[in-house]
Design a protein around this motif. Structure first.
Motif, PDB file in Angstrom:
ATOM      1  N   GLU A  83      -3.157 -29.107 -41.590  1.00  0.00           N
ATOM      2  CA  GLU A  83      -3.649 -29.039 -40.386  1.00  0.00           C
ATOM      3  C   GLU A  83      -2.471 -27.949 -39.242  1.00  0.00           C
ATOM      4  OE1 GLU A  83      -6.795 -30.227 -38.930  1.00  0.00           O
ATOM      5  OE2 GLU A  83      -6.871 -30.833 -41.292  1.00  0.00           O
ATOM      6  N   ASP A  84      -2.054 -27.338 -40.195  1.00  0.00           N
ATOM      7  CA  ASP A  84      -1.119 -27.028 -38.915  1.00  0.00           C
ATOM      8  C   ASP A  84      -1.397 -25.285 -39.160  1.00  0.00           C
ATOM      9  OD1 ASP A  84       1.437 -25.543 -38.220  1.00  0.00           O
ATOM     10  OD2 ASP A  84       2.701 -25.506 -39.990  1.00  0.00           O
ATOM     11  N   PHE A  85      -1.798 -25.020 -38.405  1.00  0.00           N
ATOM     12  CA  PHE A  85      -1.891 -23.667 -37.990  1.00  0.00           C
ATOM     13  C   PHE A  85      -1.368 -22.911 -37.269  1.00  0.00           C
ATOM     14  CE2 PHE A  85      -5.720 -26.543 -37.771  1.00  0.00           C
ATOM     15  CZ  PHE A  85      -6.584 -26.434 -39.357  1.00  0.00           C
ATOM     16  N   PHE A  86      -0.611 -21.943 -37.509  1.00  0.00           N
ATOM     17  CA  PHE A  86       0.645 -21.012 -37.027  1.00  0.00           C
ATOM     18  C   PHE A  86       0.036 -20.335 -35.510  1.00  0.00           C
ATOM     19  CE2 PHE A  86      -0.415 -17.674 -39.881  1.00  0.00           C
ATOM     20  CZ  PHE A  86      -0.559 -16.358 -39.021  1.00  0.00           C
ATOM     21  N   ALA A  87      -1.054 -19.592 -35.939  1.00  0.00           N
ATOM     22  CA  ALA A  87      -2.150 -19.026 -35.086  1.00  0.00           C
ATOM     23  C   ALA A  87      -3.969 -19.529 -35.097  1.00  0.00           C
ATOM     24  CB  ALA A  87      -2.130 -17.646 -35.891  1.00  0.00           C
ATOM     25  N   SER A  88      -4.108 -19.222 -34.137  1.00  0.00           N
ATOM     26  CA  SER A  88      -6.079 -18.946 -34.046  1.00  0.00           C
ATOM     27  C   SER A  88      -6.137 -17.739 -33.106  1.00  0.00           C
ATOM     28  CB  SER A  88      -6.312 -19.382 -33.429  1.00  0.00           C
ATOM     29  OG  SER A  88      -5.801 -19.772 -31.365  1.00  0.00           O
ATOM     30  N   VAL A  89      -7.664 -17.291 -33.443  1.00  0.00           N
ATOM     31  CA  VAL A  89      -8.609 -16.238 -33.050  1.00  0.00           C
ATOM     32  C   VAL A  89      -9.390 -16.366 -33.125  1.00  0.00           C
ATOM     33  CG1 VAL A  89      -9.232 -15.496 -35.148  1.00  0.00           C
ATOM     34  CG2 VAL A  89      -8.959 -13.710 -33.488  1.00  0.00           C
ATOM     35  N   GLU A  90      -9.949 -15.563 -31.941  1.00  0.00           N
ATOM     36  CA  GLU A  90     -11.272 -15.812 -31.031  1.00  0.00           C
ATOM     37  C   GLU A  90     -11.842 -15.122 -31.924  1.00  0.00           C
ATOM     38  OE1 GLU A  90     -11.743 -16.246 -26.914  1.00  0.00           O
ATOM     39  OE2 GLU A  90     -11.174 -18.410 -27.011  1.00  0.00           O
ATOM     40  N   VAL A  91     -13.538 -15.622 -32.206  1.00  0.00           N
ATOM     41  CA  VAL A  91     -14.108 -14.959 -33.118  1.00  0.00           C
ATOM     42  C   VAL A  91     -15.642 -15.390 -32.659  1.00  0.00           C
ATOM     43  CG1 VAL A  91     -12.926 -14.298 -35.156  1.00  0.00           C
ATOM     44  CG2 VAL A  91     -14.804 -16.557 -34.872  1.00  0.00           C
ATOM     45  N   LEU A  92     -17.073 -13.735 -32.670  1.00  0.00           N
ATOM     46  CA  LEU A  92     -18.520 -13.868 -32.105  1.00  0.00           C
ATOM     47  C   LEU A  92     -18.822 -13.599 -33.463  1.00  0.00           C
ATOM     48  CD1 LEU A  92     -20.127 -14.406 -29.558  1.00  0.00           C
ATOM     49  CD2 LEU A  92     -19.403 -12.593 -28.319  1.00  0.00           C
ATOM     50  N   ASP A  93     -20.005 -14.251 -33.491  1.00  0.00           N
ATOM     51  CA  ASP A  93     -20.985 -13.385 -34.906  1.00  0.00           C
ATOM     52  C   ASP A  93     -19.655 -12.760 -36.053  1.00  0.00           C
ATOM     53  OD1 ASP A  93     -23.355 -13.641 -33.022  1.00  0.00           O
ATOM     54  OD2 ASP A  93     -23.110 -11.980 -31.625  1.00  0.00           O
ATOM     55  N   ALA A  94     -18.883 -13.163 -36.460  1.00  0.00           N
ATOM     56  CA  ALA A  94     -18.428 -12.944 -37.503  1.00  0.00           C
ATOM     57  C   ALA A  94     -17.951 -14.070 -38.034  1.00  0.00           C
ATOM     58  CB  ALA A  94     -17.035 -12.483 -36.387  1.00  0.00           C
ATOM     59  N   SER A  95     -17.803 -13.472 -39.539  1.00  0.00           N
ATOM     60  CA  SER A  95     -16.677 -14.214 -40.394  1.00  0.00           C
ATOM     61  C   SER A  95     -15.364 -13.848 -40.731  1.00  0.00           C
ATOM     62  CB  SER A  95     -17.276 -14.013 -42.404  1.00  0.00           C
ATOM     63  OG  SER A  95     -17.245 -14.668 -42.981  1.00  0.00           O
ATOM     64  N   ILE A  96     -14.415 -15.006 -41.022  1.00  0.00           N
ATOM     65  CA  ILE A  96     -12.763 -15.061 -41.275  1.00  0.00           C
ATOM     66  C   ILE A  96     -12.598 -15.790 -42.176  1.00  0.00           C
ATOM     67  CG2 ILE A  96     -12.911 -17.058 -39.758  1.00  0.00           C
ATOM     68  CD1 ILE A  96      -9.849 -16.292 -38.624  1.00  0.00           C
ATOM     69  N   SER A  97     -12.068 -14.627 -42.926  1.00  0.00           N
ATOM     70  CA  SER A  97     -11.836 -15.397 -44.385  1.00  0.00           C
ATOM     71  C   SER A  97     -10.258 -15.321 -44.977  1.00  0.00           C
ATOM     72  CB  SER A  97     -12.362 -14.644 -45.289  1.00  0.00           C
ATOM     73  OG  SER A  97     -11.632 -14.984 -46.571  1.00  0.00           O
ATOM     74  N   THR A  98      -9.303 -16.453 -44.803  1.00  0.00           N
ATOM     75  CA  THR A  98      -8.149 -16.527 -45.701  1.00  0.00           C
ATOM     76  C   THR A  98      -7.749 -17.170 -47.008  1.00  0.00           C
ATOM     77  OG1 THR A  98      -7.486 -17.544 -43.158  1.00  0.00           O
ATOM     78  CG2 THR A  98      -6.233 -17.470 -44.935  1.00  0.00           C
ATOM     79  N   SER A  99      -6.988 -15.965 -47.984  1.00  0.00           N
ATOM     80  CA  SER A  99      -7.079 -15.883 -48.759  1.00  0.00           C
ATOM     81  C   SER A  99      -5.173 -16.383 -49.019  1.00  0.00           C
ATOM     82  CB  SER A  99      -6.607 -15.058 -49.369  1.00  0.00           C
ATOM     83  OG  SER A  99      -8.251 -14.758 -49.691  1.00  0.00           O
ATOM     84  N   GLY A 100      -4.384 -17.300 -50.167  1.00  0.00           N
ATOM     85  CA  GLY A 100      -3.234 -16.981 -49.753  1.00  0.00           C
ATOM     86  C   GLY A 100      -2.319 -18.040 -51.107  1.00  0.00           C
TER      87      GLY A 100
END
Length: 193
Positions: free
Chosen positions: A80-97
């Motif tokens: 639950e530790d989020f170092f950052a956030s971004v606002e998205v509109l009609d989009a997908s956000i994917s994180t690989s790690g």
């Protein structure tokens, strides 16, 4: 071996398999989004593991509608530790790690995203986040960006996407389009292996 005329693919080595882990969640999200839109749903936030697909605006009681806010996990922090956030509109956000499926041997982290040039786990990034209109593309490119690291940001920009890379030392690199859009809560942890 690809036979384009027949539209087939054959794996010549007995026992070899193809895994679709690099795009499966994105593809599933794209299909789910299509199903919701076909039923008249125009505002949603779907999540599958490290990936989110959004449409429309977020509606919270007592607040004006706004773009969806999505957290980016600290690759050395807790779940639950989020170092950052971004606002998205009609989009997908994917994180690989390198932090979900890994083991440590002799102080070295071995994870599931391989650099095909070396046959070893990708070493230039701890995490890579990509924002695209299509979830399948975001899913594929976040994996690619894990291998390429910060140098791959130009490639994703050419594909009309945005990205964030946490490099192997914990430094943050972002695409030009996220210069103001990435809200950093704290620097990624650098002292955890």
């Amino acid at each position: 071996e690809i036979d384009e005329d027949a539209g087939t693919l054959r794996i010549p080595e007995k026992g070899m398999l193809i895994g679709l882990g690099g795009i499966a969640k994105g593809y599933a999200l794209d299909r789910a989004g299509e199903a919701l839109r076909a039923r008249g749903v125009d505002s949603f936030n779907l999540s599958a593991g490290g990936q989110v697909l959004t449409a429309g605006l977020a509606h919270r009681e007592g607040e004006a509608p706004r773009p969806w806010r999505v957290g980016i996990r600290d690759p050395r922090g807790g779940a639950e530790d989020f170092f950052a956030s971004v606002e998205v509109l009609d989009a997908s956000i994917s994180t690989s790690g390198d932090y979900e499926r890994f083991f440590t041997l002799d102080g070295e982290r071995y994870h599931h995203i391989l650099d095909l040039r070396t046959g070893q786990p990708a070493r230039v990034a701890r995490s890579a986040t990509v924002i695209c209109a299509e979830a399948t593309l975001a899913d594929a490119l976040s994996t690619v960006l894990m291998v390429l690291g910060p140098e791959g940001l130009g490639l994703i920009e050419e594909m009309a996407c945005e990205g964030v890379v946490v490099d192997a030392q914990g430094g943050i690199h972002r695409s030009v389009g996220l210069a103001d859009g990435l809200k950093v809560r704290h620097p990624p942890w650098s002292r955890r292996p």
